[in-house]
Motif scaffolding. Structure first.
Motif, mmCIF file in Angstrom:
data_model
loop_
_atom_site.group_PDB
_atom_site.id
_atom_site.type_symbol
_atom_site.label_atom_id
_atom_site.label_comp_id
_atom_site.label_asym_id
_atom_site.label_seq_id
_atom_site.Cartn_x
_atom_site.Cartn_y
_atom_site.Cartn_z
ATOM 1 N N ILE A 12 29.307 -27.635 -4.895
ATOM 2 C CA ILE A 12 28.974 -27.341 -6.303
ATOM 3 C C ILE A 12 27.458 -27.344 -6.495
ATOM 4 C CG2 ILE A 12 29.142 -28.223 -8.677
ATOM 5 C CD1 ILE A 12 31.942 -29.303 -7.915
ATOM 6 N N LEU A 13 26.819 -28.348 -5.893
ATOM 7 C CA LEU A 13 25.361 -28.476 -6.002
ATOM 8 C C LEU A 13 24.668 -27.253 -5.382
ATOM 9 C CD1 LEU A 13 23.802 -30.953 -7.161
ATOM 10 C CD2 LEU A 13 23.275 -31.559 -4.823
ATOM 11 N N HIS A 72 24.966 -24.199 -7.641
ATOM 12 C CA HIS A 72 24.071 -24.218 -8.805
ATOM 13 C C HIS A 72 22.624 -23.914 -8.426
ATOM 14 C CE1 HIS A 72 27.398 -25.813 -11.097
ATOM 15 N NE2 HIS A 72 26.688 -25.617 -12.181
ATOM 16 N N TRP A 73 22.169 -24.541 -7.340
ATOM 17 C CA TRP A 73 20.773 -24.317 -6.946
ATOM 18 C C TRP A 73 20.564 -22.900 -6.420
ATOM 19 C CZ3 TRP A 73 16.493 -27.079 -7.922
ATOM 20 C CH2 TRP A 73 16.686 -28.356 -8.453
ATOM 21 N N ASN A 74 21.560 -22.379 -5.751
ATOM 22 C CA ASN A 74 21.471 -21.036 -5.214
ATOM 23 C C ASN A 74 21.507 -19.986 -6.323
ATOM 24 O OD1 ASN A 74 21.331 -19.309 -2.941
ATOM 25 N ND2 ASN A 74 23.485 -18.808 -3.244
ATOM 26 N N GLU A 75 22.294 -20.252 -7.357
ATOM 27 C CA GLU A 75 22.479 -19.267 -8.433
ATOM 28 C C GLU A 75 21.386 -19.346 -9.500
ATOM 29 O OE1 GLU A 75 25.216 -16.914 -9.382
ATOM 30 O OE2 GLU A 75 25.232 -16.953 -7.208
ATOM 31 N N TYR A 76 21.015 -20.562 -9.902
ATOM 32 C CA TYR A 76 20.233 -20.729 -11.115
ATOM 33 C C TYR A 76 18.804 -21.213 -10.937
ATOM 34 C CZ TYR A 76 25.001 -20.578 -12.982
ATOM 35 O OH TYR A 76 26.288 -20.224 -13.279
ATOM 36 N N SER A 77 18.407 -21.565 -9.717
ATOM 37 C CA SER A 77 17.057 -22.090 -9.547
ATOM 38 C C SER A 77 16.025 -20.982 -9.744
ATOM 39 C CB SER A 77 16.913 -22.683 -8.155
ATOM 40 O OG SER A 77 15.578 -23.046 -7.919
ATOM 41 N N VAL A 78 14.836 -21.362 -10.223
ATOM 42 C CA VAL A 78 13.779 -20.361 -10.381
ATOM 43 C C VAL A 78 12.767 -20.434 -9.235
ATOM 44 C CG1 VAL A 78 13.883 -20.019 -12.872
ATOM 45 C CG2 VAL A 78 12.594 -21.931 -11.973
ATOM 46 N N SER A 79 12.891 -21.460 -8.406
ATOM 47 C CA SER A 79 11.925 -21.605 -7.316
ATOM 48 C C SER A 79 12.628 -21.934 -6.000
ATOM 49 C CB SER A 79 10.929 -22.715 -7.676
ATOM 50 O OG SER A 79 10.268 -23.155 -6.536
ATOM 51 N N PRO A 80 12.539 -21.044 -5.012
ATOM 52 C CA PRO A 80 13.164 -21.329 -3.706
ATOM 53 C C PRO A 80 12.580 -22.573 -3.034
ATOM 54 C CG PRO A 80 12.469 -19.039 -3.854
ATOM 55 C CD PRO A 80 11.901 -19.730 -5.047
ATOM 56 N N VAL A 126 11.459 -25.363 -4.490
ATOM 57 C CA VAL A 126 12.047 -26.578 -5.080
ATOM 58 C C VAL A 126 13.496 -26.739 -4.608
ATOM 59 C CG1 VAL A 126 12.650 -27.745 -7.260
ATOM 60 C CG2 VAL A 126 10.527 -26.468 -7.085
ATOM 61 N N SER A 127 14.211 -25.616 -4.505
ATOM 62 C CA SER A 127 15.601 -25.670 -4.017
ATOM 63 C C SER A 127 15.647 -26.236 -2.607
ATOM 64 C CB SER A 127 16.218 -24.270 -3.992
ATOM 65 O OG SER A 127 16.177 -23.718 -5.257
ATOM 66 N N TYR A 177 18.260 -34.297 -0.450
ATOM 67 C CA TYR A 177 19.674 -34.647 -0.663
ATOM 68 C C TYR A 177 20.359 -34.952 0.673
ATOM 69 C CZ TYR A 177 24.592 -33.909 -1.936
ATOM 70 O OH TYR A 177 25.950 -34.050 -2.112
ATOM 71 N N MET A 223 18.672 -16.024 -7.220
ATOM 72 C CA MET A 223 17.768 -16.801 -8.061
ATOM 73 C C MET A 223 17.847 -16.315 -9.516
ATOM 74 S SD MET A 223 15.909 -19.153 -6.445
ATOM 75 C CE MET A 223 16.630 -19.728 -4.933
ATOM 76 N N LEU A 224 17.381 -17.166 -10.409
ATOM 77 C CA LEU A 224 17.601 -16.948 -11.833
ATOM 78 C C LEU A 224 16.923 -15.702 -12.394
ATOM 79 C CD1 LEU A 224 18.900 -18.289 -14.359
ATOM 80 C CD2 LEU A 224 16.702 -19.324 -14.769
ATOM 81 N N PHE A 225 15.655 -15.476 -12.036
ATOM 82 C CA PHE A 225 14.927 -14.348 -12.618
ATOM 83 C C PHE A 225 15.576 -13.001 -12.275
ATOM 84 C CE2 PHE A 225 11.080 -17.229 -12.872
ATOM 85 C CZ PHE A 225 11.187 -17.363 -14.238
ATOM 86 N N LYS A 260 18.731 -12.561 -12.107
ATOM 87 C CA LYS A 260 19.904 -12.452 -12.981
ATOM 88 C C LYS A 260 19.509 -12.158 -14.422
ATOM 89 C CE LYS A 260 23.216 -14.972 -10.357
ATOM 90 N NZ LYS A 260 22.424 -15.023 -9.127
ATOM 91 N N ARG A 307 10.166 -27.164 -19.041
ATOM 92 C CA ARG A 307 11.287 -28.094 -18.840
ATOM 93 C C ARG A 307 11.014 -29.345 -19.641
ATOM 94 N NH1 ARG A 307 10.601 -25.912 -14.043
ATOM 95 N NH2 ARG A 307 12.383 -24.753 -13.274
ATOM 96 N N TYR A 354 16.378 -29.869 -13.904
ATOM 97 C CA TYR A 354 15.629 -28.730 -13.380
ATOM 98 C C TYR A 354 16.162 -27.388 -13.895
ATOM 99 C CZ TYR A 354 12.786 -25.952 -10.306
ATOM 100 O OH TYR A 354 11.869 -25.053 -9.846
ATOM 101 N N LEU A 355 17.456 -27.319 -14.116
ATOM 102 C CA LEU A 355 18.038 -26.035 -14.540
ATOM 103 C C LEU A 355 18.058 -25.853 -16.052
ATOM 104 C CD1 LEU A 355 21.018 -25.723 -12.018
ATOM 105 C CD2 LEU A 355 18.670 -24.979 -11.744
ATOM 106 N N PHE A 396 27.698 -29.573 -14.924
ATOM 107 C CA PHE A 396 28.098 -28.533 -13.979
ATOM 108 C C PHE A 396 29.183 -27.732 -14.690
ATOM 109 C CE2 PHE A 396 27.052 -31.649 -10.385
ATOM 110 C CZ PHE A 396 25.864 -31.014 -10.100
ATOM 111 N N PHE A 397 29.151 -26.441 -14.578
ATOM 112 C CA PHE A 397 30.142 -25.546 -15.185
ATOM 113 C C PHE A 397 30.132 -25.585 -16.713
ATOM 114 C CE2 PHE A 397 31.937 -26.992 -11.076
ATOM 115 C CZ PHE A 397 31.713 -25.819 -10.373
ATOM 116 N N ARG A 437 27.220 -24.331 -19.113
ATOM 117 C CA ARG A 437 25.855 -23.820 -19.159
ATOM 118 C C ARG A 437 25.762 -22.777 -20.266
ATOM 119 N NH1 ARG A 437 21.540 -22.935 -15.477
ATOM 120 N NH2 ARG A 437 20.789 -20.814 -15.506
#
Lengths: 74, 189
Positions: A34-35, A38-46, A48-49, A56, B1-3, B5, B19, B89-90, B108-109, B111
């Motif tokens: 799950i973690l 989320h980091w793969n989909e929504y992070s803005v900085s590779p 930091v990910s 972790y 990555m977010l941008f 999307k 943030r 962070y998100l 999580f889930f 958003r």
């Protein structure tokens, strides 16, 4: 050897700790997936990910190893 | 990555990504860290007080069980910490020269991603409430748009809220100027 019979009257402590270890390890795997999602989909900085993933894993994997070793030593 | 999307429009520039203040995440992580080391402190206290435990119970002979308990607890608290960090962070405001994107990572889930164009911004309010918020310079920003549905966007604990407010106001003025030219300039003045 511990005898959980004093507490539950059913299972030896080794079996209970082994069951707890498997449950926690399973939960850890699901949580990690799950973690990662989320980091793969929504992070803005590779960067930091990457740092988050390394931190972790560096913290959790040794803990999981200690848990496993302790379980089999009980 | 977010941008990728979000798909920024051609020529759209990101002015700021904001943030929550570092104090918010530090206090949350510190609370969990204290909870994480609590069993270690308890075990140390028990070991230091020789007559506290019954004579038949020796910590040395239960070492694997204690290790198992402590490492499980540390693992669980680490997972909670990484969850808190992920949510921190998100959870962000992305201010571009055309719109504001508010991402609210509740769990999580769970958003919420809201976006509104700067020309639809009606009002932007800042509230700095409390001693710590005043000294560390963080507060709540509430943006109200002309849209009928979901017209309020609010986030608490944002750093430098007045600077953020001024940046958004300036970007809105620039946007209106570019859209409506001289007529907008007259309204701004």
């Amino acid at each position: 050897m511990y005898n959980i019979a004093e507490v539950t009257g059913i299972l030896p402590i080794h079996d209970i700790s082994l069951l707890a270890f498997y449950v926690l390890a399973g939960f850890y795997l699901v949580f990690t997936a799950i973690l990662y999602f989320h980091w793969n989909e929504y992070s803005v900085s590779p960067a930091v990910s990457k740092i988050t993933a390394i931190t972790y894993l560096v913290i959790t994997l040794p803990l999981l190893t200690v848990m496993g070793l302790a379980t089999f030593a009980i | 990555m977010l941008f990728e999307k979000i798909e920024l429009e051609a020529g759209e520039t990101v002015l700021k990504v904001a943030r929550k203040h570092w104090f918010i995440i530090t206090s949350e992580l510190l609370g969990i860290a204290v909870a994480a080391i609590l069993p270690l402190i308890l075990i140390t206290i028990l070991a230091l007080i020789p007559n506290f435990l019954p004579e038949t119970l020796h910590l040395d002979s239960h070492l694997p069980l204690i290790l198992f308990g402590i490492s499980s607890w540390l693992l669980l608290t680490t997972l909670v910490m990484s969850m808190v960090w992920t949510h921190y962070y998100l959870d962000l405001w992305i201010i571009t020269d055309r719109r504001i994107i508010v991402i609210d990572q509740i769990h999580f889930f769970n958003r919420k991603v809201s976006s509104f164009r700067l020309e639809r911004l009606q009002d932007i309010k800042v509230a700095v409430n409390g001693v710590l918020a005043t000294f560390l310079n963080f507060g709540t920003i509430r943006a109200q748009t002309a849209s009928a549905a979901e017209s309020n966007f609010m986030t608490s604990g944002l750093p430098e809220p007045r600077e953020l407010q001024s940046l958004i106001q300036k970007a809105t003025d620039e946007r209106l100027k570019s859209l409506h030219g001289a007529a907008a300039q007259a309204i701004i003045d």
